[in-house]
Design a protein around this motif. Sequence first.
Motif, PDB file in Angstrom:
ATOM      1  N   THR A  41      34.525 114.276 162.874  1.00  0.00           N
ATOM      2  CA  THR A  41      34.083 113.018 162.281  1.00  0.00           C
ATOM      3  C   THR A  41      33.678 113.174 160.813  1.00  0.00           C
ATOM      4  OG1 THR A  41      31.848 113.380 163.088  1.00  0.00           O
ATOM      5  CG2 THR A  41      33.276 112.031 164.460  1.00  0.00           C
ATOM      6  N   SER A  42      33.906 114.357 160.241  1.00  0.00           N
ATOM      7  CA  SER A  42      33.563 114.521 158.831  1.00  0.00           C
ATOM      8  C   SER A  42      34.826 114.390 158.002  1.00  0.00           C
ATOM      9  CB  SER A  42      32.956 115.900 158.584  1.00  0.00           C
ATOM     10  OG  SER A  42      31.842 116.041 159.399  1.00  0.00           O
ATOM     11  N   GLY A 237      35.297 106.511 154.161  1.00  0.00           N
ATOM     12  CA  GLY A 237      36.164 105.892 155.173  1.00  0.00           C
ATOM     13  C   GLY A 237      37.622 106.277 154.941  1.00  0.00           C
ATOM     14  N   TYR A 238      38.048 106.202 153.673  1.00  0.00           N
ATOM     15  CA  TYR A 238      39.435 106.553 153.348  1.00  0.00           C
ATOM     16  C   TYR A 238      39.718 108.024 153.711  1.00  0.00           C
ATOM     17  CZ  TYR A 238      43.604 107.733 150.731  1.00  0.00           C
ATOM     18  OH  TYR A 238      44.851 108.199 150.400  1.00  0.00           O
ATOM     19  N   LEU A 239      38.791 108.899 153.299  1.00  0.00           N
ATOM     20  CA  LEU A 239      39.014 110.336 153.542  1.00  0.00           C
ATOM     21  C   LEU A 239      38.978 110.669 155.036  1.00  0.00           C
ATOM     22  CD1 LEU A 239      36.979 111.788 150.547  1.00  0.00           C
ATOM     23  CD2 LEU A 239      39.467 111.653 150.752  1.00  0.00           C
ATOM     24  N   GLN A 240      38.116 109.964 155.789  1.00  0.00           N
ATOM     25  CA  GLN A 240      38.089 110.192 157.254  1.00  0.00           C
ATOM     26  C   GLN A 240      39.407 109.760 157.898  1.00  0.00           C
ATOM     27  OE1 GLN A 240      34.916 109.411 160.038  1.00  0.00           O
ATOM     28  NE2 GLN A 240      33.519 108.938 158.378  1.00  0.00           N
ATOM     29  N   ILE A 241      39.912 108.589 157.473  1.00  0.00           N
ATOM     30  CA  ILE A 241      41.169 108.096 158.059  1.00  0.00           C
ATOM     31  C   ILE A 241      42.311 109.063 157.757  1.00  0.00           C
ATOM     32  CG2 ILE A 241      42.945 106.275 157.854  1.00  0.00           C
ATOM     33  CD1 ILE A 241      40.605 104.268 157.532  1.00  0.00           C
ATOM     34  N   ARG A 242      42.382 109.522 156.502  1.00  0.00           N
ATOM     35  CA  ARG A 242      43.482 110.433 156.137  1.00  0.00           C
ATOM     36  C   ARG A 242      43.352 111.764 156.879  1.00  0.00           C
ATOM     37  NH1 ARG A 242      48.053 108.662 154.841  1.00  0.00           N
ATOM     38  NH2 ARG A 242      48.649 110.333 153.434  1.00  0.00           N
ATOM     39  N   LYS A 244      42.109 112.235 159.784  1.00  0.00           N
ATOM     40  CA  LYS A 244      42.522 111.996 161.170  1.00  0.00           C
ATOM     41  C   LYS A 244      44.041 111.875 161.263  1.00  0.00           C
ATOM     42  CE  LYS A 244      41.828 108.771 164.923  1.00  0.00           C
ATOM     43  NZ  LYS A 244      42.486 107.477 164.945  1.00  0.00           N
ATOM     44  N   GLN A 245      44.643 111.131 160.321  1.00  0.00           N
ATOM     45  CA  GLN A 245      46.112 110.960 160.350  1.00  0.00           C
ATOM     46  C   GLN A 245      46.816 112.306 160.202  1.00  0.00           C
ATOM     47  OE1 GLN A 245      46.637 108.097 157.173  1.00  0.00           O
ATOM     48  NE2 GLN A 245      46.806 106.389 158.611  1.00  0.00           N
ATOM     49  N   ILE A 246      46.284 113.158 159.341  1.00  0.00           N
ATOM     50  CA  ILE A 246      46.914 114.467 159.113  1.00  0.00           C
ATOM     51  C   ILE A 246      46.779 115.348 160.357  1.00  0.00           C
ATOM     52  CG2 ILE A 246      46.698 116.613 157.732  1.00  0.00           C
ATOM     53  CD1 ILE A 246      45.910 114.565 155.390  1.00  0.00           C
ATOM     54  N   GLU A 247      45.623 115.258 161.009  1.00  0.00           N
ATOM     55  CA  GLU A 247      45.410 116.074 162.219  1.00  0.00           C
ATOM     56  C   GLU A 247      46.331 115.656 163.363  1.00  0.00           C
ATOM     57  OE1 GLU A 247      41.277 115.609 163.007  1.00  0.00           O
ATOM     58  OE2 GLU A 247      40.696 117.182 161.588  1.00  0.00           O
ATOM     59  N   GLU A 248      46.694 114.370 163.420  1.00  0.00           N
ATOM     60  CA  GLU A 248      47.465 113.865 164.569  1.00  0.00           C
ATOM     61  C   GLU A 248      48.916 114.328 164.519  1.00  0.00           C
ATOM     62  OE1 GLU A 248      44.987 109.820 165.689  1.00  0.00           O
ATOM     63  OE2 GLU A 248      46.761 109.648 164.463  1.00  0.00           O
TER      64      GLU A 248
ATOM     65  N   VAL B 162      23.496 106.377 172.759  1.00  0.00           N
ATOM     66  CA  VAL B 162      24.657 106.364 171.871  1.00  0.00           C
ATOM     67  C   VAL B 162      24.251 107.007 170.542  1.00  0.00           C
ATOM     68  CG1 VAL B 162      24.194 103.985 171.087  1.00  0.00           C
ATOM     69  CG2 VAL B 162      26.479 104.929 170.832  1.00  0.00           C
ATOM     70  N   TYR B 163      25.077 107.956 170.050  1.00  0.00           N
ATOM     71  CA  TYR B 163      24.728 108.615 168.785  1.00  0.00           C
ATOM     72  C   TYR B 163      25.779 108.424 167.712  1.00  0.00           C
ATOM     73  CZ  TYR B 163      27.797 112.662 169.726  1.00  0.00           C
ATOM     74  OH  TYR B 163      28.871 113.479 169.952  1.00  0.00           O
ATOM     75  N   ASP B 164      26.910 107.826 168.055  1.00  0.00           N
ATOM     76  CA  ASP B 164      27.907 107.533 167.014  1.00  0.00           C
ATOM     77  C   ASP B 164      28.891 106.495 167.549  1.00  0.00           C
ATOM     78  OD1 ASP B 164      29.254 107.587 164.642  1.00  0.00           O
ATOM     79  OD2 ASP B 164      29.928 109.669 164.760  1.00  0.00           O
ATOM     80  N   ILE B 165      29.441 105.714 166.633  1.00  0.00           N
ATOM     81  CA  ILE B 165      30.508 104.763 166.985  1.00  0.00           C
ATOM     82  C   ILE B 165      31.655 105.008 166.017  1.00  0.00           C
ATOM     83  CG2 ILE B 165      31.152 102.330 167.234  1.00  0.00           C
ATOM     84  CD1 ILE B 165      28.151 101.714 167.639  1.00  0.00           C
ATOM     85  N   LEU B 166      32.844 105.246 166.581  1.00  0.00           N
ATOM     86  CA  LEU B 166      34.012 105.489 165.736  1.00  0.00           C
ATOM     87  C   LEU B 166      34.876 104.223 165.707  1.00  0.00           C
ATOM     88  CD1 LEU B 166      33.037 108.397 166.446  1.00  0.00           C
ATOM     89  CD2 LEU B 166      35.402 109.085 166.356  1.00  0.00           C
ATOM     90  N   VAL B 167      35.014 103.648 164.533  1.00  0.00           N
ATOM     91  CA  VAL B 167      35.827 102.439 164.375  1.00  0.00           C
ATOM     92  C   VAL B 167      37.176 102.873 163.806  1.00  0.00           C
ATOM     93  CG1 VAL B 167      35.932 100.130 163.353  1.00  0.00           C
ATOM     94  CG2 VAL B 167      33.709 101.185 163.804  1.00  0.00           C
TER      95      VAL B 167
END
Lengths: 248, 203
Positions: A41-42, A237-242, A244-248, B162-167
Amino acid sequence: MMKSLFVKTTFIAAFGLASISSAQEVDDDEDFFNEDLEESTSGANVADPFEKVNRGIFAFNDFVYLKLFKPVAKTYSNVMPDPAEKGIGNFFKNIKYPVRLTGNVLQLKLGQASKETGSFLIDTTVGLAGFIDVSGTIPELETTEEDIGQALASWGIGNGFYFVMPFMGPTTLRDFVGGRADSYVDPLSEPWSPIEKWETRAVGNTVELINNSPQLIDIYERVKESAIDPYEAFKDGYLQIRTKQIEE
Amino acid sequence: MNKSLLLKTLALIATLFCATAYTIAEEKPEIKFQNTILELVDVLSDNNPDLSFADKQQNVIELFKSRNFEFDTIIRRTLGRNWTTLTDEQKEQTKQLITTMLLLAYSREFQDGEKPEMKFGEATFLNPKQTKLELPSAVKVRGSTVTLSYRLVNLKAAGWQVYDILVEGVSMVSNYRKQFDDHFNSRKSADELIELLKGKLAD
């Protein structure tokens, strides 16, 4: 014999109950609150050397999105029936197939590439030129969305630095280069577009932008409203999405 | 006679076992949380014109409390190590302000009275010790589907929380923690953060 069976049954029943009700707790609550966040999640830690300039562009984009795009998006959303809006979105997603195919092939994800091809063929024919997302109802054709930026990441190329583009929003040097490369296979972009007339391409790009705007503006406003520092919120948010996309 | 007695005993044990197992299964943290979220959606999408947002917020907080859930865990997690630098009064104010802000953002989805469709997936443990689990879900509202994953932890003091929510895969806690870290790293105080939060809510 019967007594033994009785004991065994009671034991099994009791053991079964014990195993269902055994819930593990964390060792120490304080450690949990102070621990680093899970890696999953980082977002990546990316340098932001032009933060001041980026914040200026972010403020400019904010004005453009909310004062110029939002009224258009709202009117469009009110006038256009939801199924038509969805159909147009499906159409543009379908014609961007070459971008996803290239992203997959460059990462040697050949299984995914063939699924993309299958989806494109089904949606273009059965889905009436892509307006109906028929492939979306077939679980076997489910894929993750790939692009050349992700392919560059899979080759070990790092993010470089973070910046904000006027109108387009957040990106990194690697994703910007990937995006430029995407445009070479994007049917609506120069220089190798099969659509010769620039006016037709411009109309296509404008319709796509307006059609996607209501949803994007909605997400933008929601994130902005609930953020302490909207610039940081969008960057992370942008960096988290990217990531995740790269990991998938 | 003995055989009959044994069969009766076995049947009794089996019945007791099934009843107890059913009760325990009903209380599985993910099931309990899932039901709480469904109730929360009902509260937030209540179209009664006499209910103000403050009333709905109070109802949500009470609903969470009655189900032994709280917002404290997720809020503490967003502040990370910065939490310990706050006074008790600042902690309380920060908790209240962030709860209001989160609920305001969440309830925007219900403003047009359309109740979202919610589907929950299978919960999975996130660590071998089974102290953390993730409950995936998909929310369909106004024709678009958003994936939401709830992460729960089993705390010694408060049980499953609950400790996190992933959107769409974006961690809310990670996102807020970056913002809070940035605030405190730039030598701004907790009082300034509280003023900032109050300002955001007044907008």
